[in-house]
Design a protein around this motif. Structure first.
Motif, short mmCIF file in Angstrom:
data_model
loop_
_atom_site.label_atom_id
_atom_site.label_comp_id
_atom_site.label_asym_id
_atom_site.label_seq_id
_atom_site.Cartn_x
_atom_site.Cartn_y
_atom_site.Cartn_z
N ALA A 49 2.70 -5.92 -6.06
CA ALA A 49 3.96 -5.92 -4.61
C ALA A 49 4.74 -7.01 -5.02
CB ALA A 49 3.06 -5.85 -3.03
N ALA A 50 4.15 -8.84 -5.72
CA ALA A 50 5.26 -9.36 -5.24
C ALA A 50 6.01 -9.77 -6.21
CB ALA A 50 4.02 -11.28 -5.49
N ASN A 51 5.93 -8.68 -7.62
CA ASN A 51 6.57 -7.97 -8.81
C ASN A 51 7.30 -7.08 -8.20
OD1 ASN A 51 6.08 -10.03 -10.85
ND2 ASN A 51 4.36 -9.78 -10.31
N GLY A 52 7.23 -6.71 -6.98
CA GLY A 52 8.77 -6.06 -6.70
C GLY A 52 8.19 -4.47 -6.61
N PHE A 53 6.71 -4.08 -6.39
CA PHE A 53 6.75 -3.08 -6.66
C PHE A 53 5.52 -2.56 -5.30
CE2 PHE A 53 6.24 -4.14 -10.79
CZ PHE A 53 7.37 -2.69 -11.11
N LYS A 54 5.94 -1.25 -4.55
CA LYS A 54 5.21 -1.09 -3.48
C LYS A 54 3.54 -0.49 -3.99
CE LYS A 54 4.34 1.13 1.06
NZ LYS A 54 5.27 1.97 2.01
N THR A 55 2.58 -1.36 -3.79
CA THR A 55 1.44 -1.10 -4.58
C THR A 55 0.28 -0.47 -3.30
OG1 THR A 55 1.52 -2.92 -5.56
CG2 THR A 55 -0.45 -2.32 -5.63
N ILE A 56 -0.81 0.75 -3.57
CA ILE A 56 -1.38 1.75 -2.45
C ILE A 56 -2.78 1.43 -3.50
CG2 ILE A 56 -1.72 3.48 -1.48
CD1 ILE A 56 1.44 3.90 -0.81
N ILE A 57 -4.07 0.60 -3.17
CA ILE A 57 -5.18 1.50 -3.31
C ILE A 57 -5.81 2.13 -2.09
CG2 ILE A 57 -7.06 0.13 -4.53
CD1 ILE A 57 -6.31 -2.64 -4.80
N PRO A 58 -5.94 3.89 -2.82
CA PRO A 58 -6.81 4.59 -2.56
C PRO A 58 -8.23 4.25 -2.58
CG PRO A 58 -5.56 5.45 -3.83
CD PRO A 58 -5.15 4.48 -3.83
N ASP A 59 -9.11 4.27 -1.00
CA ASP A 59 -10.19 3.92 -1.41
C ASP A 59 -11.12 5.52 -1.36
OD1 ASP A 59 -13.06 3.81 -0.65
OD2 ASP A 59 -13.31 3.79 1.32
N TYR A 60 -10.57 5.90 -2.93
CA TYR A 60 -11.35 6.98 -3.13
C TYR A 60 -13.30 7.12 -3.31
CZ TYR A 60 -10.47 5.16 -7.90
OH TYR A 60 -10.09 4.15 -9.46
N PHE A 61 -13.12 5.55 -2.92
CA PHE A 61 -15.18 5.67 -2.94
C PHE A 61 -15.64 5.58 -1.28
CE2 PHE A 61 -14.28 2.01 -6.76
CZ PHE A 61 -14.50 3.33 -7.52
N ASN A 62 -14.69 5.95 -0.85
CA ASN A 62 -15.16 6.22 0.76
C ASN A 62 -15.69 5.48 1.35
OD1 ASN A 62 -13.39 9.39 0.90
ND2 ASN A 62 -15.12 9.46 -0.82
N GLY A 63 -15.48 3.53 0.69
CA GLY A 63 -16.36 2.96 1.46
C GLY A 63 -17.91 2.61 1.21
N ASP A 64 -18.20 2.81 0.02
CA ASP A 64 -19.60 3.03 -0.88
C ASP A 64 -18.47 2.27 -2.16
OD1 ASP A 64 -21.76 3.16 -2.12
OD2 ASP A 64 -21.64 5.13 -2.68
N TYR A 65 -18.38 1.39 -2.28
CA TYR A 65 -18.37 0.19 -2.69
C TYR A 65 -19.90 -0.30 -3.81
CZ TYR A 65 -14.31 0.09 0.35
OH TYR A 65 -13.52 0.58 1.16
N VAL A 66 -19.36 -0.96 -4.95
CA VAL A 66 -20.10 -1.42 -5.34
C VAL A 66 -20.34 -2.46 -5.35
CG1 VAL A 66 -20.92 -2.68 -7.49
CG2 VAL A 66 -19.94 -0.27 -7.98
N PRO A 67 -21.41 -3.15 -4.24
CA PRO A 67 -21.53 -4.65 -3.71
C PRO A 67 -21.44 -5.93 -5.01
CG PRO A 67 -23.95 -3.57 -4.70
CD PRO A 67 -22.64 -3.09 -4.67
N ALA A 68 -20.95 -6.53 -3.90
CA ALA A 68 -20.00 -8.28 -4.98
C ALA A 68 -21.20 -8.72 -6.10
CB ALA A 68 -19.78 -8.84 -4.06
#
Length: 230
Positions: A49-68
């Motif tokens: 985004a800082a380089n001029g692109f509107k950026t979207i990350i869809p949560d296609y994991f539906n909240g089931d993320y790999v734990p940090a």
């Protein structure tokens, strides 16, 4: 074949995300809008985004993320997690977000896919839903068949950020992709980042000079590709 061990391993990066969560097409999305005057994945989106692109990350994991803490060696069943996140679960949210954005008036899309995200960037390119594709250390791909399909069906210029150690996209597969895509008229380029391992473009160890050069170089290459081709 499941994801490799490097798909779930990496280094946590510091920073404060600048975007916000929004519902788009019923899907939670992290959205970052470029300035008017011009968690790690969020920080990467912020950089685009800082380089001029509107950026979207869809949560296609539906909240089931790999734990940090899985990145730091905690026991984690990646195979079981992957079974919960196949094409039947991932593609519909992507399609919903794109359809909703079209209703908002968005007409041109570019996709940056990292690891398994590259699989879905290719799928979108096959159908010419996106105009430009960038894939970094791609996984869940088939070589050479995916590139043969890409060359015969897609009009989207393709950039690949590859590296030295990558179970999914090793050097012989990189060379085969080059062979197939060499005469692709819309545009094809593969960057090779020496001394880097699968995951470097998102979770690389920035204290390693080669990995730092690879991560920053892959991002700069992606920005340049989007600017030239979108």
């Amino acid at each position: 074949m499941g994801l490799c061990k490097d798909c779930f391993r990496g280094v946590t990066h510091e920073g404060t995300p600048q975007g916000k969560w929004e519902k788009i097409g019923g899907v939670d999305c992290y959205v970052v809008t470029p300035p008017v005057d011009y968690s790690k994945d969020k920080l990467l989106a912020d950089d685009f985004a800082a380089n001029g692109f509107k950026t979207i990350i869809p949560d296609y994991f539906n909240g089931d993320y790999v734990p940090a803490d899985a990145m730091h060696g905690k026991n984690f069943d990646g195979s079981a997690w992957l079974k919960r996140h196949g094409p039947a679960q991932i593609q519909p949210p992507l399609d919903n977000v794109i359809s909703a954005l079209k209703l908002q008036g968005v007409t041109i899309f570019g996709a940056a896919g990292y690891c398994m995200g590259a699989r879905y960037a290719l799928n979108l390119a096959f159908k010419n839903i996106i105009s430009v594709a960038v894939c970094s250390h791609p996984s869940l791909i088939k070589v050479p068949s995916d590139f043969e399909i890409y060359k015969s069906t897609s009009k989207a210029p393709l950039l690949i950020n590859s590296c030295t150690i990558d179970e999914w996209f090793p050097p012989h597969a990189q060379e085969k992709a080059d062979e197939v895509m060499r005469s692709f008229k819309p545009g094809y380029k593969r960057e090779y980042w020496e001394g880097c391992t699968h995951g470097f473009a998102v979770r690389g160890d920035m204290s390693d000079s080669k990995v730092k050069a690879g991560k920053e170089g892959a991002f700069n290459a992606a920005v340049a590709w989007f600017r030239a081709k979108l």
